[in-house]
Design an enzyme around this catalytic site. Structure first.
Site, short mmCIF file in Angstrom:
data_model
loop_
_atom_site.label_atom_id
_atom_site.label_comp_id
_atom_site.label_asym_id
_atom_site.label_seq_id
_atom_site.Cartn_x
_atom_site.Cartn_y
_atom_site.Cartn_z
N ALA A 107 -35.44 84.27 101.16
CA ALA A 107 -35.65 84.33 99.71
C ALA A 107 -36.35 85.63 99.33
O ALA A 107 -37.08 86.22 100.14
CB ALA A 107 -36.48 83.14 99.22
N VAL A 108 -36.12 86.05 98.09
CA VAL A 108 -36.83 87.17 97.49
C VAL A 108 -37.40 86.70 96.16
O VAL A 108 -36.72 86.00 95.39
CB VAL A 108 -35.89 88.38 97.26
CG1 VAL A 108 -36.63 89.52 96.57
CG2 VAL A 108 -35.29 88.85 98.58
N ARG A 115 -32.92 92.78 93.67
CA ARG A 115 -32.08 93.96 93.41
C ARG A 115 -32.77 95.26 93.82
O ARG A 115 -32.56 96.31 93.22
CB ARG A 115 -31.66 94.05 91.93
CG ARG A 115 -31.17 92.78 91.30
CD ARG A 115 -29.92 92.21 91.98
NE ARG A 115 -29.39 91.08 91.23
CZ ARG A 115 -29.70 89.82 91.47
NH1 ARG A 115 -30.58 89.50 92.43
NH2 ARG A 115 -29.15 88.85 90.75
N THR A 126 -31.47 92.89 102.17
CA THR A 126 -30.76 93.62 103.21
C THR A 126 -31.71 94.12 104.29
O THR A 126 -31.42 94.03 105.49
CB THR A 126 -29.99 94.79 102.60
OG1 THR A 126 -28.99 94.27 101.70
CG2 THR A 126 -29.31 95.63 103.67
N SER A 156 -27.53 78.65 100.54
CA SER A 156 -27.73 78.13 99.19
C SER A 156 -26.60 78.57 98.27
O SER A 156 -26.26 77.89 97.30
CB SER A 156 -29.07 78.61 98.63
OG SER A 156 -29.16 80.02 98.67
N TYR A 186 -23.97 85.59 102.48
CA TYR A 186 -24.22 85.90 103.88
C TYR A 186 -23.05 86.51 104.63
O TYR A 186 -23.22 87.00 105.75
CB TYR A 186 -24.75 84.66 104.59
CG TYR A 186 -26.11 84.27 104.04
CD1 TYR A 186 -27.24 84.99 104.41
CD2 TYR A 186 -26.25 83.24 103.13
CE1 TYR A 186 -28.48 84.68 103.89
CE2 TYR A 186 -27.49 82.92 102.60
CZ TYR A 186 -28.60 83.64 102.97
OH TYR A 186 -29.84 83.34 102.45
N PHE A 241 -31.83 72.57 108.26
CA PHE A 241 -33.02 73.39 108.53
C PHE A 241 -33.09 74.51 107.53
O PHE A 241 -32.19 74.74 106.75
CB PHE A 241 -32.99 73.94 109.96
CG PHE A 241 -31.69 74.55 110.40
CD1 PHE A 241 -31.37 75.86 110.03
CD2 PHE A 241 -30.80 73.84 111.19
CE1 PHE A 241 -30.17 76.43 110.44
CE2 PHE A 241 -29.61 74.40 111.61
CZ PHE A 241 -29.29 75.68 111.23
#
Length: 406
Positions: free
Chosen positions: A85-86, A92, A97, A120, A125, A406
């Site tokens: 997550a970010v 952006r 990455t 998600s 991915y 998981f």
């Protein structure tokens, strides 16, 4: 604009990193009680995070090692990616990455041949070499229309266990399952506190029942009851929603389904994340009582070491095929591989099929067909006869399924 840097998470930083993940997933803030349950499954090891110039985490990529069963029955060490997550105000900027690159390089350096995750979103991915490799389905079985065939699933008994008993008994029971199905996940001790224990001891109303056959305990189910009654339909029955159902024998599996379909005051049994080939309809006198509500990608897989991963699994009967694999993130994987019933080797022979590592990952567990990806323009064909040979080599009769979140 603030800069960021990516590094390994240090001991004591885990909770702040988990809060980044929970916020990105729009979950409630972590309480002290929840963190106490979650902490054993969220160690610092295996985590990379992005930090701002105040050393506050703004992104997280987390993993821990498990074993997945590959076609043929061998268990292969796999990095289970359990959180990426970010923070919303830092997206952006290349954080994802950078974190994913650091994580992949760590997997490769440690000699971990596979990585896997539950995505998600389905568009993220593939750019990092992951492919949707296993699928599952949602089912809804109508009651009282669903009647189990006479004599099936009657040889054992099913009993409820308390949450404390479930925490004590179920891990050992699960670990007895050999997991011959491709994609099946062995659950390390680290997994149970944050995923299973937290679920069954929480306030979600989950119940655990264990099936016992002639040789003892051989299956279990975790489910919750959803009350569907309202003022306009007070007679409407509840829905039993399966969270987990695992069995070590066909008899235990049938016995658990018979139990669920025998519970009174129930209008249906629902289950998300069930195997594509689970034969529920064949169990019933009226197969139309079973409705498939969805089919969705389950496990996304990344071949970190292509040669080791290809050598770990078995293949069907066909003449060998030469695959040329392209991998932008891990260039050591680039090259040609001769794949056949007798094994896998690197080769200098002319390529017959050319594909990205993500496409190879999506076919690795035996699901899907090379010919479908050819039609979709995702595999370059250099020898037309190689497509059918590749399908005969890679495809498995039994549907791949992980069955572990998981």
């Amino acid at each position: 604009m603030s800069e960021f840097h990516v590094r390994a998470v240090a001991e004591g930083e885990q909770r702040a990193c988990l809060e980044v993940l929970e916020q990105a997933l729009h979950a409630k803030p972590i309480s002290d009680e929840d963190w106490a349950k979650m902490a054993p499954s969220w160690p610092a090891a295996g985590k990379f995070a992005a930090f701002d110039d105040h050393d506050t985490p703004v992104g997280i990529s987390s993993s821990f090692d498990i074993e997945l069963t590959v076609p043929g029955g061998r268990k292969l060490v796999t990095a289970a990616v359990d959180g990426v997550a970010v923070r919303a105000d830092w997206t952006r900027r290349g954080i994802l990455t950078t974190m994913m690159s650091a994580q992949l390089e760590d997997f490769a350096a440690r000699g971990v041949p596979l990585a896997a995750l539950h995505a998600s979103e389905g568009v993220i991915y593939g750019r990092y070499g992951y492919g949707a490799a296993t699928f599952d389905r949602g089912v809804f079985v109508e009651r009282p229309r669903a009647q189990v065939r006479d004599g099936v699933g009657r040889d054992g008994v099913v009993r409820f266990v308390t949450p404390a008993e479930a925490v004590e008994r179920v891990p050992a029971l699960y670990n007895r399952f050999e997991g011959t199905r491709p994609g099946f996940a062995a659950r390390p001790a680290q997994w149970w506190p944050g995923f299973f224990d937290r679920l069954v001891t929480g306030d979600g109303g989950y119940r655990v029942a264990i099936h016992s056959g002639p040789d003892g305990d051989d299956g279990f189910v975790v489910y919750q009851t959803i009350d569907t009654r309202d003022r306009t339909a007070p007679e409407r029955g509840a829905i039993l929603e399966i969270r987990e159902l695992h069995a070590g024998t066909p008899e235990a599996w049938a016995g658990l389904w018979r139990f669920l379909l025998s519970v009174d005051l129930v209008s249906g049994v629902a289950g998300r994340g069930r195997p594509l080939d689970e034969p529920i309809a064949a169990l019933l006198t009226d197969p139309r009582a079973v409705n498939t509500t969805e089919i969705i990608d389950e496990l996304w897989v990344r071949l970190v070491d292509v040669l080791t991963a290809l050598r770990a699994r078995t293949y069907g009967t066909a003449e060998p095929v030469v695959l040329e694999v392209l991998d932008k993130q891990l260039p050591d994987n680039n090259g040609r591989y001769l794949v056949g019933p007798g094994g896998v080797e690197r080769t200098t022979a002319e390529a017959e099929l050319r594909l990205d590592v993500a496409e190879l990952a999506s076919l690795y567990f035996g699901q899907g067909f090379f010919r479908d990806l050819v039609v979709a323009g995702r595999i370059e064909v250099l020898d037309e006869g190689a497509v059918d040979r590749a399908d005969a080599l890679f495809h498995t009769a039994r549907a791949a399924w992980c069955g572990t979140f998981f």
